[in-house]
Design a protein around this motif. Structure first.
Motif, PDB file in Angstrom:
ATOM      1  N   ARG A 161       0.837  -1.084  -0.012  1.00  0.00           N
ATOM      2  CA  ARG A 161       0.135  -0.106  -0.169  1.00  0.00           C
ATOM      3  C   ARG A 161       0.950   1.194   0.157  1.00  0.00           C
ATOM      4  N   ALA A 162       0.635   2.322  -0.714  1.00  0.00           N
ATOM      5  CA  ALA A 162       1.339   3.659  -0.610  1.00  0.00           C
ATOM      6  C   ALA A 162       0.344   4.870  -0.922  1.00  0.00           C
ATOM      7  N   VAL A 163       0.692   5.566  -0.119  1.00  0.00           N
ATOM      8  CA  VAL A 163      -0.210   7.076  -0.023  1.00  0.00           C
ATOM      9  C   VAL A 163       0.737   8.201   0.370  1.00  0.00           C
ATOM     10  N   GLY A 164       0.262   9.483  -0.105  1.00  0.00           N
ATOM     11  CA  GLY A 164       0.972  10.517   0.137  1.00  0.00           C
ATOM     12  C   GLY A 164       0.107  11.891   0.136  1.00  0.00           C
ATOM     13  N   GLY A 165       0.636  12.990   1.001  1.00  0.00           N
ATOM     14  CA  GLY A 165      -0.069  14.126   1.037  1.00  0.00           C
ATOM     15  C   GLY A 165       0.222  14.770   1.968  1.00  0.00           C
ATOM     16  N   PHE A 166      -0.475  16.156   2.543  1.00  0.00           N
ATOM     17  CA  PHE A 166       0.012  16.916   3.454  1.00  0.00           C
ATOM     18  C   PHE A 166      -0.444  16.384   4.726  1.00  0.00           C
ATOM     19  N   SER A 167       0.481  16.508   5.882  1.00  0.00           N
ATOM     20  CA  SER A 167      -0.086  16.135   7.124  1.00  0.00           C
ATOM     21  C   SER A 167      -0.674  17.281   8.039  1.00  0.00           C
ATOM     22  N   ASP A 168      -1.104  17.188   9.192  1.00  0.00           N
ATOM     23  CA  ASP A 168      -1.678  18.273   9.762  1.00  0.00           C
ATOM     24  C   ASP A 168      -0.709  19.309  10.173  1.00  0.00           C
ATOM     25  N   PRO A 169      -1.175  20.413  10.060  1.00  0.00           N
ATOM     26  CA  PRO A 169       0.064  21.412  10.481  1.00  0.00           C
ATOM     27  C   PRO A 169      -0.101  21.907  11.889  1.00  0.00           C
ATOM     28  N   VAL A 170       1.337  22.016  12.325  1.00  0.00           N
ATOM     29  CA  VAL A 170       1.563  22.519  13.885  1.00  0.00           C
ATOM     30  C   VAL A 170       1.773  23.829  14.286  1.00  0.00           C
ATOM     31  N   VAL A 171       1.402  24.628  14.986  1.00  0.00           N
ATOM     32  CA  VAL A 171       1.982  25.751  15.619  1.00  0.00           C
ATOM     33  C   VAL A 171       2.385  25.876  17.044  1.00  0.00           C
ATOM     34  N   ARG A 172       3.196  26.470  17.423  1.00  0.00           N
ATOM     35  CA  ARG A 172       3.925  26.370  18.699  1.00  0.00           C
ATOM     36  C   ARG A 172       4.220  27.566  19.320  1.00  0.00           C
ATOM     37  N   LEU A 173       4.223  27.692  20.612  1.00  0.00           N
ATOM     38  CA  LEU A 173       4.622  29.003  21.233  1.00  0.00           C
ATOM     39  C   LEU A 173       5.548  28.437  22.351  1.00  0.00           C
ATOM     40  N   TYR A 174       6.706  29.353  22.520  1.00  0.00           N
ATOM     41  CA  TYR A 174       7.619  28.790  23.619  1.00  0.00           C
ATOM     42  C   TYR A 174       7.851  30.382  24.525  1.00  0.00           C
ATOM     43  N   VAL A 175       7.818  30.050  25.607  1.00  0.00           N
ATOM     44  CA  VAL A 175       8.232  31.133  26.555  1.00  0.00           C
ATOM     45  C   VAL A 175       9.092  30.523  27.656  1.00  0.00           C
ATOM     46  N   ASN A 176      10.354  31.326  27.745  1.00  0.00           N
ATOM     47  CA  ASN A 176      11.405  30.867  28.857  1.00  0.00           C
ATOM     48  C   ASN A 176      11.097  31.781  30.072  1.00  0.00           C
ATOM     49  N   LEU A 177      10.555  31.199  31.054  1.00  0.00           N
ATOM     50  CA  LEU A 177      10.073  32.008  32.264  1.00  0.00           C
ATOM     51  C   LEU A 177      11.437  32.428  33.106  1.00  0.00           C
TER      52      LEU A 177
END
Length: 329
Positions: A133-149
């Protein structure tokens, strides 16, 4: 019915049941091969990532564009009750990402967005017969926010020249939206048709040229209300811990890292029925980054599974290119 007739009836019925099961296995489990496999690795296309220096301090106002490629290859383990043997998987994964360093109330931070694309293929013996079996395409996008406390104030490029790291404590939140390729009429998809939220806490401690970084996180999944041949697919949280031993090669800008991660959980439930698919995996890896010039750099990385309770047992090797620009740079 006499004893001989009853014995014949039982044998024939048993044989027919076995034949039906094998036909079902060839049709059903042949389709399930890649879906089950991709489900196992989908939380590293997100989940078990080994990303050193996530909580290091950088000057504010900097922009980064990253383009990368990773190849994953290896076997897939199934329960002995499932007639799938010698399963192998190959994944080609590419990403495009943008990041910007921020001043968040006097603390250094970072925002990034990641758009992945994947193509994968698999082969296995299903009830003794070869299937692929084979398949291709875009995966789910990810957004991230980092804060150094703690330990990483927001600094300009000029101020950052005099900064020396000691101990940094930071937090981050990643959110993945259901924006990837998904078709509820097909079992195998790149996207997952659900959200996940990943809160994380990280600690970074400098010891001369060596930096020790530790992080703990949880992936919290929403339900997929359009699974293939079902009404609702739930998944338990996936808990992850990772550590990095990072060595800086002086003023050259070259650094290397030994990386380790462990994650467990993510057992699924389909329409109220619990599946025996809890993940428990540990990986070891290494990274090496070096600058081309002040604005461009290359990172090489790889990792391999040390132990895995279920799912994919994949070796990963990849390369990423980074371009940097910003105020004062």
């Amino acid at each position: 019915m006499d004893e001989n007739g009853l014995d014949y009836f039982i044998k024939r019925s048993t044989r027919n049941m076995c034949d039906c099961f094998l036909r079902f296995a060839r049709m059903r489990f042949g389709k399930l091969l890649i879906a089950a496999t991709f489900t196992a690795i989908a939380p590293k296309v997100g989940a078990a990532d080994l990303e050193p220096r996530a909580y290091s301090n950088i000057p504010v106002g900097q922009n980064f564009i990253v383009a990368g490629y990773a190849f994953m290859n290896g076997g897939v383990g199934f329960s002995p009750a499932v007639p799938i043997k010698d399963a192998q998987l190959q994944v080609h994964n590419s990403i495009f990402a943008y990041a910007r360093s921020l001043d968040i109330w006097g603390k250094s931070g970072k925002f990034d967005i990641i758009v992945p694309h994947a193509w994968f293929s698999g082969e296995a013996l299903v009830a003794g017969e070869p299937r692929s079996r084979a398949v291709g395409g875009f995966s789910d996008p990810v957004v991230r926010l980092y804060v150094n406390l703690l330990g990483a104030p927001a600094l300009s490029v000029k101020e950052f020249a005099n900064y020396k790291q000691d101990t940094i404590l930071g937090v981050s939140l990643a959110v993945s939206a259901p924006g990837g390729q998904y078709d509820d009429q097909r079992l195998v998809n790149i996207g997952t048709n659900r959200w996940y939220f990943k809160p994380e806490i990280g600690l970074s401690k400098a010891l001369g040229p060596v930096t020790l970084e530790l992080a703990a996180s949880a992936y919290i999944f929403t339900d997929n209300n359009q699974p293939f041949q079902g009404r609702n697919l739930e998944r338990d949280p996936l808990y992850a811990a990772r550590g990095h031993l990072i060595y800086s090669f002086g003023s050259s800008g070259i650094w290397g890292s030994l990386d380790a991660t462990f994650f467990t959980g993510a057992r699924s439930t389909m329409d109220g029925r619990r599946n025996d698919d809890m993940q428990q995996t540990s990986r070891l890896g290494a990274s090496l980054a070096f600058p081309i010039n002040r604005q461009n750099s290359i990172k090489l990385y790889g990792s391999s599974v040390v132990s895995a309770q279920s799912g994919a047992n994949l070796d990963i090797i990849g390369i990423a290119y980074q371009h940097r620009w910003g105020s004062g740079f």
